[in-house]
Each structure stands twice: as structure tokens, then as C-alpha cells.
Design an enzyme around this catalytic site. Sequence first.
Site, PDB file in Angstrom:
ATOM      1  N   THR A 153      -0.577 -23.659  -5.391  1.00  0.00           N
ATOM      2  CA  THR A 153      -1.394 -22.454  -5.921  1.00  0.00           C
ATOM      3  C   THR A 153      -2.044 -23.268  -7.200  1.00  0.00           C
ATOM      4  O   THR A 153      -1.413 -24.095  -7.849  1.00  0.00           O
ATOM      5  CB  THR A 153      -0.605 -21.200  -6.352  1.00  0.00           C
ATOM      6  OG1 THR A 153      -0.356 -20.769  -5.114  1.00  0.00           O
ATOM      7  CG2 THR A 153      -1.664 -20.508  -7.181  1.00  0.00           C
ATOM      8  N   ARG A 170      -1.188 -13.090   6.297  1.00  0.00           N
ATOM      9  CA  ARG A 170      -0.136 -13.032   5.241  1.00  0.00           C
ATOM     10  C   ARG A 170      -0.681 -13.066   3.645  1.00  0.00           C
ATOM     11  O   ARG A 170      -1.714 -13.900   3.418  1.00  0.00           O
ATOM     12  CB  ARG A 170       0.865 -14.404   5.090  1.00  0.00           C
ATOM     13  CG  ARG A 170       1.815 -14.462   4.008  1.00  0.00           C
ATOM     14  CD  ARG A 170       1.480 -15.352   3.209  1.00  0.00           C
ATOM     15  NE  ARG A 170       2.808 -15.687   2.013  1.00  0.00           N
ATOM     16  CZ  ARG A 170       2.723 -16.387   1.217  1.00  0.00           C
ATOM     17  NH1 ARG A 170       1.632 -17.035   0.747  1.00  0.00           N
ATOM     18  NH2 ARG A 170       3.716 -16.602   0.355  1.00  0.00           N
ATOM     19  N   ILE A 171      -0.163 -12.202   2.887  1.00  0.00           N
ATOM     20  CA  ILE A 171      -0.675 -12.355   1.451  1.00  0.00           C
ATOM     21  C   ILE A 171       0.441 -12.611   0.568  1.00  0.00           C
ATOM     22  O   ILE A 171       1.712 -12.064   0.807  1.00  0.00           O
ATOM     23  CB  ILE A 171      -1.160 -10.763   1.035  1.00  0.00           C
ATOM     24  CG1 ILE A 171      -2.330 -10.335   1.925  1.00  0.00           C
ATOM     25  CG2 ILE A 171      -1.400 -10.587  -0.477  1.00  0.00           C
ATOM     26  CD1 ILE A 171      -2.832  -9.038   1.780  1.00  0.00           C
ATOM     27  N   ASP A 189       2.112 -13.984  -3.711  1.00  0.00           N
ATOM     28  CA  ASP A 189       1.825 -13.412  -5.019  1.00  0.00           C
ATOM     29  C   ASP A 189       0.626 -13.462  -5.761  1.00  0.00           C
ATOM     30  O   ASP A 189       0.478 -12.703  -6.856  1.00  0.00           O
ATOM     31  CB  ASP A 189       2.971 -14.095  -5.728  1.00  0.00           C
ATOM     32  CG  ASP A 189       2.828 -15.524  -6.046  1.00  0.00           C
ATOM     33  OD1 ASP A 189       2.574 -15.917  -7.003  1.00  0.00           O
ATOM     34  OD2 ASP A 189       2.862 -16.236  -5.130  1.00  0.00           O
ATOM     35  N   GLY A 202       4.632 -21.104  -6.589  1.00  0.00           N
ATOM     36  CA  GLY A 202       5.679 -21.334  -5.963  1.00  0.00           C
ATOM     37  C   GLY A 202       6.065 -20.588  -4.905  1.00  0.00           C
ATOM     38  O   GLY A 202       5.110 -20.353  -4.111  1.00  0.00           O
ATOM     39  N   GLY A 252       6.221 -17.633  -2.963  1.00  0.00           N
ATOM     40  CA  GLY A 252       5.429 -16.325  -3.114  1.00  0.00           C
ATOM     41  C   GLY A 252       6.298 -15.117  -3.091  1.00  0.00           C
ATOM     42  O   GLY A 252       6.336 -14.195  -3.827  1.00  0.00           O
TER      43      GLY A 252
END
Length: 326
Positions: free
Chosen positions: A196, A224-225, A227, A247, A249
Site C-alpha cells: 500500500t 475484498r475490502i 484497511d 501491511g 489489512g
Amino acid sequence: MGGWAIAVHGGAGVDPNLPLERQEEAKQLLTRCLNLGISALRSNLPAIDVVELVVRELETDPLFNSGRGSALTEKGTVEMEASIMDGPQRRCGAVSGLTTVKNPISLARLVMDKSPHSYLAFSGAEHFARQQGVEVVDNEYFITPDNVGMLKLAKEANTILFDYRIPTSGYETCGSGVESPLQMNGLPISVYAPETVGCVVVDREGRCAAATSTGGLMNKMTGRIGDSPLIGAGTYACNVCGVSCTGEGEAIIRGTLAREVAAVMEYKGLGLQQAVDFVIKHRLDEGKAGLIAVSNTGEVAYGFNCNGLFRGCATEDGFMEVGIWE
């Protein structure tokens, strides 16, 4: 006030055998983005504008996992997500499931500034993007040859590949020595690609802001979602600090990691680096992650509990650092 400060990251969980040329490319990109932010801060641009500007630059470069170069879903497509938060009034905007928006962070900013909501996803977010006239491209724009090759490896892998940007030739030395697979929510996963991107800034007025953007995990389930778009988990800013996480999530979500940094500063009276260290040590359970943070007094800090964190930081008094390892 202690002057401005800025930090950027390109993800945590770096393979120790990442080729040196890839390390150098990452450092050069982080340096370029830092200098872009420094120039904007010297021009007295507000913190919220600076974090958007820097993350847009990171999204446009395919090196890290956001925008062009995003990790691929199990179906070989890209679903991107991002969030942004302005500390003074805790205003925020977030988006998920984007497939055509060239710069997700700017759409998140528009959700914050131009909609009555804080979070839009999938078809609703895409529709809002077209209403706002943001630049859109075909999904193929985001897909790079490296990622196509890594998705193939991800589907075949029996071990963790820590860094999805590893060239498809010669990857055998990268991450292949890991004995036990990483787990998410108690289930083993074969590929971990948490690169990220994010930026945190405090400007000369003491205003903090944070922004985070990602393509998510390589070979992730569609829908998928993670953090990154979740305020308080991957991104948080208030009148005390600004935080961006990266990292695993699912672990970051469980620990509400970004908000926790602010909380221990507010309720335990910890300084910025103390708060970062406390959260990394005590709020991740067995998860692996890293984060960058700034305080309203011009401090900058970072922390991680994995092999490395692509990061860079600078302050108005002349301090500047770009690094990957401890």
C-alpha cells in the site's frame, strides 16, 4: 508549532532478497515524492492538499501497489481503494472497488468535499466519479506485465511471496524459505502483497492530514475490502496527529491501528514515537504491519514489526531520511 513535517510509505513486508535495483527504484520514487511534498509545504499548501498531491504521484507510478500497478484479484482484474482525512475537523472520504478511476485518492477527496457521505464503493463510486468528471481509463491501464506474472505465481504458490514486484524470472530465491504461511483471520494465505502507499503531513499551521491508497492483496477475492479505505484502521487524522498504515489489512482492521495511535496520545499522554511503538507492539496481535505518523507539533515517526517498510520522512528543520530496513 514546530513547523511542517511529512512522511510517505510504499508498503510494509519487504522480502529480504528483494533485488538491489528494485530497492534503489523504490528509494528514488520515495525521494521524488518527498521532494514534491516538501516543495508544496514550502509554498504553504495546506496539509490536506499535500497528502493528495503526493499519493496521486505514487498512484501514477507502477512501482508500488496502488493506481497503475495495483495487485490483481483472483479474476485478473484491479479493484482499488483509498481514503483521505483532514485532521482539524476530522473530515474524511473513502472509496472501494474502483476499476476505472485513474487516481482513487482524488475521488476519495471528492467524496469528502462534494458529497454528503464519507464512503462510496463499487458501482456507486464509479458513477460518482463520472458525475464529478474525474479522469477514467480502461481497467487494462492498471495491469502491468509484472503483476500478470505474479498472479500466475500466486495461484501456483505453496509459500509466501512477500513482495509482488519481484520479477517473474529468478523469483525462486524470494520468500521461498518461509517455513510457515502467514495467516489472516486464522486462515493461511499463500501470497502476501501489502505494498500500500500513503502520506501523512502536518503543515506550518499545525494541521494534520493523512491519505492511503492500494490495490489490495495479490490474488484477493473479488469484493475484498482491506484497511486502507477504513477510517480509523488504515487512515486517521485529527488535531493531534495523522497516521497511514500498511501491511496485513485484516490485523490492522481488528486493531483500529491508525486511530489507536491518536488514542494513546490523547488518553495515555504518550509522545508520537512512543505511541507508534506502543501500537505496533501491543495492538497487532500476531499481525504484521507498519505505519507512518506526524504530530501537530512537527514531529515525524514510523514503526513496523515485519522485515521492512518502504518509507521516507522530512521535517522543516532539515531532517530527511529514506529507507527500507530497520
